[in-house]
Enzyme design. Structure first.
Site, mmCIF file in Angstrom:
data_model
loop_
_atom_site.group_PDB
_atom_site.id
_atom_site.type_symbol
_atom_site.label_atom_id
_atom_site.label_comp_id
_atom_site.label_asym_id
_atom_site.label_seq_id
_atom_site.Cartn_x
_atom_site.Cartn_y
_atom_site.Cartn_z
ATOM 1 N N HIS A 73 0.836 -1.203 0.000
ATOM 2 C CA HIS A 73 0.000 0.000 0.000
ATOM 3 C C HIS A 73 0.871 1.254 0.000
ATOM 4 C CE1 HIS A 73 -2.826 2.956 1.950
ATOM 5 N NE2 HIS A 73 -3.578 2.505 0.962
ATOM 6 N N ASP A 119 -6.178 1.719 -2.099
ATOM 7 C CA ASP A 119 -6.907 1.443 -0.861
ATOM 8 C C ASP A 119 -7.733 0.162 -0.979
ATOM 9 O OD1 ASP A 119 -5.782 3.745 0.139
ATOM 10 O OD2 ASP A 119 -7.656 4.886 0.210
#
EC number: 3.1.1.4
Length: 145
Positions: A73, A119
Site C-alpha cells: 500500500h 486502498d
C-alpha cells in the site's frame, strides 16, 4: 461600533488566525477506514500500529503477510504521487461497497481512481491476511531494520 461587538470581532479574528496554523488532516483516511470495514471484519485500528509498515512510515523487512499488505500500500501511494499533483492522503474518491465487494468509480487513469485502487487492494489484502497479535505495537527500531 459598539465596544462589545469589537471584542467579539477580535475574538473571532484571533481564533481564525490560530486555526490557520492547524495542519489539514488526511481526508481519504476516513474513506480507507470505511473500505477496510467493507472488505473485512477487523476494525481499522487493528492496523494502525501493526508490524513495520502499517501506520505512518515503514522500514525494514515486513514481518508477515499482513505487514506486506501495508508495504505494498505504501509503494502504491508512492506510485500515485507520480501523477504530479496527486497527494494520496488528501485525495478523496468515489467507490461503492457491497460487502465484501468494493468498486472504485472514478475515471480510470485519474489520481482519485489510482488512490482508490491502492486502498481497495490493501483492504482486500488485509481481509485475507492472518492477524498476528504479537506484531501489534512492536518496537519498530528493534524489529524493523
Amino acid at each position: 461600533m459598539n465596544p462589545a461587538h469589537l471584542l467579539v470581532l477580535l475574538a473571532v479574528c484571533v481564533s481564525l488566525l490560530g486555526a490557520a496554523n492547524i495542519p489539514p488532516q488526511p481526508l481519504n483516511l476516513l474513506q480507507f477506514k470505511n473500505m477496510i470495514q467493507c472488505a473485512g471484519s477487523r476494525l481499522w485500528v487493528a492496523y494502525v500500529k501493526y508490524g513495520c509498515y502499517c501506520g505512518p512510515g515503514g522500514t525494514g523487512t515486513p514481518l508477515d503477510q499482513l505487514d506486506r499488505c501495508c508495504q505494498t500500500h505504501d509503494h502504491c501511494y508512492d506510485n500515485a504521487k507520480k501523477f504530479g499533483n496527486c497527494i494520496p492522503y488528501f485525495k478523496t474518491y468515489e467507490y461503492t461497497c457491497n460487502k465484501p465487494d468494493i468498486t472504485c468509480t472514478d475515471a480510470k487513469g485519474s489520481c482519485g481512481r489510482t488512490v482508490c485502487d491502492c486502498d481497495r487492494a490493501a483492504a482486500i489484502c488485509f481481509a485475507a491476511a492472518p492477524y498476528n497479535l504479537a506484531n501489534f505495537g512492536i518496537d519498530k527500531e528493534k524489529h524493523c531494520q
